[in-house]
Design a protein around this motif. Structure first.
Motif, short mmCIF file in Angstrom:
data_model
loop_
_atom_site.label_atom_id
_atom_site.label_comp_id
_atom_site.label_asym_id
_atom_site.label_seq_id
_atom_site.Cartn_x
_atom_site.Cartn_y
_atom_site.Cartn_z
N ASN A 280 0.97 -1.10 0.01
CA ASN A 280 0.11 -0.06 0.04
C ASN A 280 0.80 1.34 0.03
O ASN A 280 0.50 2.11 -0.60
CB ASN A 280 -0.83 -0.05 1.04
CG ASN A 280 -1.97 1.04 1.04
OD1 ASN A 280 -2.36 1.33 0.00
ND2 ASN A 280 -2.29 1.52 2.48
N VAL A 289 -8.27 -2.17 -4.87
CA VAL A 289 -7.88 -2.97 -3.89
C VAL A 289 -8.33 -4.48 -4.08
O VAL A 289 -9.67 -4.72 -4.15
CB VAL A 289 -7.59 -2.65 -2.62
CG1 VAL A 289 -7.01 -3.47 -1.85
CG2 VAL A 289 -7.26 -0.93 -2.68
N THR A 324 -6.57 2.33 2.79
CA THR A 324 -6.28 2.82 1.46
C THR A 324 -6.62 4.24 1.12
O THR A 324 -6.91 4.53 -0.23
CB THR A 324 -6.77 1.66 0.20
OG1 THR A 324 -7.99 1.54 0.39
CG2 THR A 324 -5.93 0.51 0.39
#
Length: 473
Positions: A280, A289, A324
């Motif tokens: 990440n 993702v 994220t």
């Protein structure tokens, strides 16, 4: 969890006997074939600006990072089998209200070695799957796994492909990462209507015995090369990773397990979290993702039970999205029944299986998941627990099974961007039902193996044991 994939068919390069051709002439032909410029070894498809394009899609591929809820093709799928049965499945999928996302790997799970020798390609089986997805009006997704033998220390040539465990469980050697990225670019050019690519599968081959952890540096290097190559082919291509297995252990097990990502269902392996964090922070970019995993623990324990264990999907999904910054989240595989990653089931009735699957999908949706792919365990026999349709290898096959109805209807009702709403559930019914609703559709799952009278959303109704009920609001 995708660990038991296998190829279908030989997919080998063969020379047809050439009558009247002398030995010298044949040798010349072989020399020409093996020295063709890169990308010219496969003569199927049309040519556009020097790139090989397979087929002529009438409509461009769907763009955007979300595709919704669909399934992954495995070793035996409906692109092969009895004509009547395959036509049934094609009609079944084409008649759905929406375009059902369908995922296919480039090698294994029904596809042969795509590049048996460097610069020479054999896309025959991958073509077959992509053509099937097109014929059924599906949204195609390609998983860029696994890699030809010559990229991982094996001998070149389709005949040398080792279709034992090593063929799919071994990562490319670092000196071949660029070769794999180049193969990814060739595939993207071949199928210009495919706009969604997943990079690799479950970190296969990236475990380091020496370090006692995942080689996340190696995977991230491979991912970044593939990401950049695909964006060079088409900036609108959507790329995602890292496709890590979110393994969990018993909540009382504190060795190498997380102190933060945990719940009554268990604790996620800290080594997985470390690998995710590194990718990440060091990825070249990502449009979405990808993770996968099961609701049960690594020891096949369903804590506190098979329905309660699905809460893991909600917790893990929320954690990933937070890390994220809210990137769209896909579950490339999700499992709720021990043994269902290799078809070694424990004998659940199908209504039980569908109910727990529905509970798992509800849990993912509540965690902010926008796309999920059911791993279709299609086989050639009459009995196929959890299959989406009956085997097309049988003359009377191709019939829709309950799991396909669930996947399709869930995807139709709760497409990406759905705004979920709170649902009132009577206090005495809360332990017994799982619910999900938007402004139009209400999904209710009875988690008990007996009839109940439930009051949900202000309405009272009876539900059979393990019933999955859809209501209009």
């Amino acid at each position: 969890m995708g660990r038991h994939g296998w190829k279908s068919g030989a997919g080998r390069w063969r020379l047809t006997a050439l009558l009247g051709v002398g030995v010298a002439a044949l040798a010349l032909i072989l020399t020409v074939i093996t020295t063709l410029p890169e990308g010219k070894g496969d003569t199927t498809g049309t040519t556009r600006d020097g790139d090989k394009v397979h087929g002529t899609p009438e409509v461009p591929g769907k763009t955007g990072p979300d595709v919704g809820w669909g399934f992954t093709h495995t070793r035996y799928s409906a692109d092969q089998g009895e004509d009547g049965a395959t036509k049934k499945v094609e009609s079944l999928l084409s008649d759905k209200k929406r375009s059902v996302p369908q995922n296919q790997h480039i090698m294994g799970w029904g596809a042969g070695n795509p590049e048996p020798v460097k610069g020479r390609y054999d896309f025959s089986e991958l073509d077959s799957r992509i053509d099937f997805i097109r014929r059924t009006d599906g949204t195609p997704v390609i998983t860029l796994c696994c890699s030809p033998d010559w990229m991982k220390g094996g001998k070149p040539g389709a005949d040398n492909t080792d279709w034992s465990k090593g063929a799919l469980e071994t990562a490319p050697e670092p000196e071949h990462y660029k070769d794999f990225a180049k193969l990814a670019g060739t595939i993207a050019r071949r199928y210009p209507d495919v706009k969604h690519f997943i990079v690799w599968n479950e970190f296969k081959g990236f475990w380091s015995n020496e370090k006692g952890r995942w080689d996340y540096e190696g995977y991230t290097e491979l991912y970044n090369l593939v990401y950049k190559e695909l964006k060079k082919v088409d900036k609108d291509i959507m790329v995602g990773g890292p496709y890590l297995v979110m393994d969990s252990v018993d909540p009382r097990d504190t060795e190498e397990s997380s102190d933060t990502l945990k719940g009554p269902w268990g604790r996620v392996d800290q080594r997985i979290i470390d690998a995710f964090d590194y990718w990440n922070k060091n990825k070249a970019g990502a449009d979405f993702v990808v993770v996968d995993g099961s609701s049960y623990t690594r020891d096949d324990d369903m804590i506190p039970d098979e329905f309660g264990a699905t809460d893991k999907f909600t917790a893990v999904s929320r954690w990933v999205r937070k890390q994220t910054g809210g990137l769209p989240l896909w579950w490339a595989e999700y499992y709720v029944e021990p043994g269902d990653s290799n078809d070694d089931r424990d004998g659940w009735a199908e209504r039980h299986r569908v109910a727990v699957q529905a509970s798992g999908m509800i849990a993912m949706a509540k965690g902010g998941v926008s796309s999920g792919f059911y791993w279709n365990p299609q086989n050639r026999g009459r009995a196929c627990a959890g299959c989406l349709w009956s085997s097309t290898q049988l003359g009377d096959g191709g019939r829709e099974l309950p799991m396909l109805e669930l996947v399709e209807r869930f995807g139709d009702a709760f497409s990406p961007g759905t705004r979920f709403q709170r649902v009132s559930v009577a206090a005495d019914d809360r332990p017994n039902v799982k619910v999900l609703a938007d402004g139009e559709d209400l999904l209710v799952v009875n988690t008990l193996d007996r009839t109940i009278s439930a009051k949900v959303d202000g309405k009272r109704f009876d539900m059979a044991g393990y019933e999955v009920k859809w209501l209009r609001r």
